[in-house]
Design a protein around this motif. Structure first.
Motif, mmCIF file in Angstrom:
data_model
loop_
_atom_site.group_PDB
_atom_site.id
_atom_site.type_symbol
_atom_site.label_atom_id
_atom_site.label_comp_id
_atom_site.label_asym_id
_atom_site.label_seq_id
_atom_site.Cartn_x
_atom_site.Cartn_y
_atom_site.Cartn_z
ATOM 1 N N ALA A 294 0.831 -1.210 0.000
ATOM 2 C CA ALA A 294 0.000 0.000 0.000
ATOM 3 C C ALA A 294 0.862 1.256 0.000
ATOM 4 N N LYS A 295 0.521 2.197 -0.904
ATOM 5 C CA LYS A 295 1.247 3.465 -1.023
ATOM 6 C C LYS A 295 0.244 4.607 -1.145
ATOM 7 N N ILE A 296 0.506 5.684 -0.417
ATOM 8 C CA ILE A 296 -0.323 6.884 -0.453
ATOM 9 C C ILE A 296 0.562 8.064 -0.837
ATOM 10 N N VAL A 297 0.063 8.951 -1.695
ATOM 11 C CA VAL A 297 0.820 10.130 -2.115
ATOM 12 C C VAL A 297 0.154 11.372 -1.539
ATOM 13 N N VAL A 298 0.923 12.165 -0.811
ATOM 14 C CA VAL A 298 0.436 13.407 -0.220
ATOM 15 C C VAL A 298 1.377 14.529 -0.631
ATOM 16 N N SER A 299 1.031 15.743 -0.249
ATOM 17 C CA SER A 299 1.848 16.897 -0.614
ATOM 18 C C SER A 299 2.289 17.650 0.636
ATOM 19 N N CYS A 300 3.361 18.414 0.472
ATOM 20 C CA CYS A 300 3.805 19.332 1.519
ATOM 21 C C CYS A 300 4.105 20.673 0.867
ATOM 22 N N LYS A 301 4.166 21.728 1.652
ATOM 23 C CA LYS A 301 4.280 23.072 1.091
ATOM 24 C C LYS A 301 5.653 23.348 0.496
ATOM 25 N N ASN A 302 6.713 22.964 1.199
ATOM 26 C CA ASN A 302 8.057 23.323 0.766
ATOM 27 C C ASN A 302 9.087 22.369 1.376
ATOM 28 N N GLU A 303 10.350 22.662 1.145
ATOM 29 C CA GLU A 303 11.417 21.795 1.634
ATOM 30 C C GLU A 303 11.486 21.795 3.159
ATOM 31 N N GLN A 304 11.216 22.949 3.775
ATOM 32 C CA GLN A 304 11.252 23.014 5.235
ATOM 33 C C GLN A 304 10.229 22.063 5.852
ATOM 34 N N GLU A 305 9.024 22.041 5.285
ATOM 35 C CA GLU A 305 8.007 21.134 5.805
ATOM 36 C C GLU A 305 8.394 19.678 5.547
ATOM 37 N N MET A 306 8.998 19.414 4.400
ATOM 38 C CA MET A 306 9.454 18.053 4.102
ATOM 39 C C MET A 306 10.502 17.604 5.113
#
Length: 207
Positions: A123-135
Motif C-alpha cells: 500500500a502506497k499513499i501520495v500526499v503533498s507538503c508546502k516546501n522543503e522546510q516542511e518536508m
C-alpha cells in the motif's frame, strides 16, 4: 677456588638455557598452537553472520513494534513538494524513485518489514507538503519514532537544467516558477503501521 667454580658453572647454565629455547621452537611445539588459532579464527568468522542476522531482526522488529495492534496493515507514504509545481509525469517519476530507493535501502537489512508490507499489497499513499522546510520536518518526525525514510534529490534530467535555475510556465497560467537541480522533490516514509505513519503524515493533503 670459589672463583674458578663460578666460572665453570656459568657455561653450564647458558647451555641449559640454549637447550630449553631450542626445544621450545621446535616445529612439533608451535604447530599445534597454529592449528588451534586457525580453528578459533574460523569459528569467529562463522559466528559473524549469526550476530549480523540477530542485529537485523532487532532492527526490523523495532520498525514493527510501535503499534498497539500487531495485525494492523502497513503502508508507505510518498510526500511531494507543492512549491516546485512539477508536472504530472515529473511527480510520477520522483515518487517512483522514492519508493524504489527506500525499498532497495531496506531490502538487505529489513526483509521482515518488507514481507509484512508486501502482504498488505504494498500500500502506497501520495500526499503533498508546502516546501522543503516542511518536508524536512516530516522526515525528522518520522525518523524520531523509528520509521524509515528516503529523500529524492532531482538529478536535473527533465524540467530542470542541471546546476542552473530553470524557469517554467504552467499550462493555462501566466505565472513562472523555478526549480534548482539538486532540490529535494519527494520523500518516502515507511513502510509502517497505518496509525504510526498517520501520526506523521495524517494532516497532509492527498495529491
Amino acid at each position: 677456588m670459589m672463583g674458578s667454580f663460578r666460572n665453570q658453572s656459568r657455561p653450564s647454565k647458558n647451555k641449559q638455557d640454549r637447550g630449553w629455547l631450542g626445544r621450545s621452537f621446535q616445529p612439533q611445539n608451535f604447530i599445534p598452537g597454529l592449528v588451534i588459532g586457525f580453528i578459533f579464527g574460523m569459528l569467529l568468522d562463522l559466528l559473524k553472520p549469526i550476530k549480523r542476522n540477530a542485529t537485523t531482526r532487532r532492527k526490523s522488529n523495532r520498525f514493527l513494534s510501535n503499534s498497539n495492534n500487531p495485525d494492523e496493515d502497513l503502508k508507505m507514504v510518498l510526500v511531494v513538494r507543492q512549491d516546485l509545481k512539477m508536472g504530472q509525469g515529473k511527480i510520477a517519476s520522483q515518487c517512483a524513485h522514492a519508493a524504489t530507493g527506500l525499498y532497495s535501502k531496506l531490502m538487505q537489512s529489513h526483509q521482515n518489514l518488507l514481507h509484512r508490507w508486501e502482504a498488505c499489497r504494498q500500500a502506497k499513499i501520495v500526499v503533498s507538503c508546502k516546501n522543503e522546510q516542511e518536508m524536512n520536518k516530516l522526515q525528522e518526525a518520522a525518523e524520531s519514532i523509528g520509521l524509515p525514510t528516503y529523500v529524492v534529490a532531482d538529478a536535473g534530467r527533465t524540467q530542470v537544467i542541471s546546476g542552473q535555475i530553470c524557469f517554467l510556465s504552467l499550462p493555462n497560467s501566466h505565472h513562472l516558477f523555478w526549480v534548482l537541480a539538486g532540490s529535494k522533490t519527494a520523500l518516502a516514509i515507511g513502510p509502517g503501521y497505518n496509525s504510526v505513519v498517520d501520526s506523521v503524515t495524517g494532516k497532509q493533503r492527498l495529491l
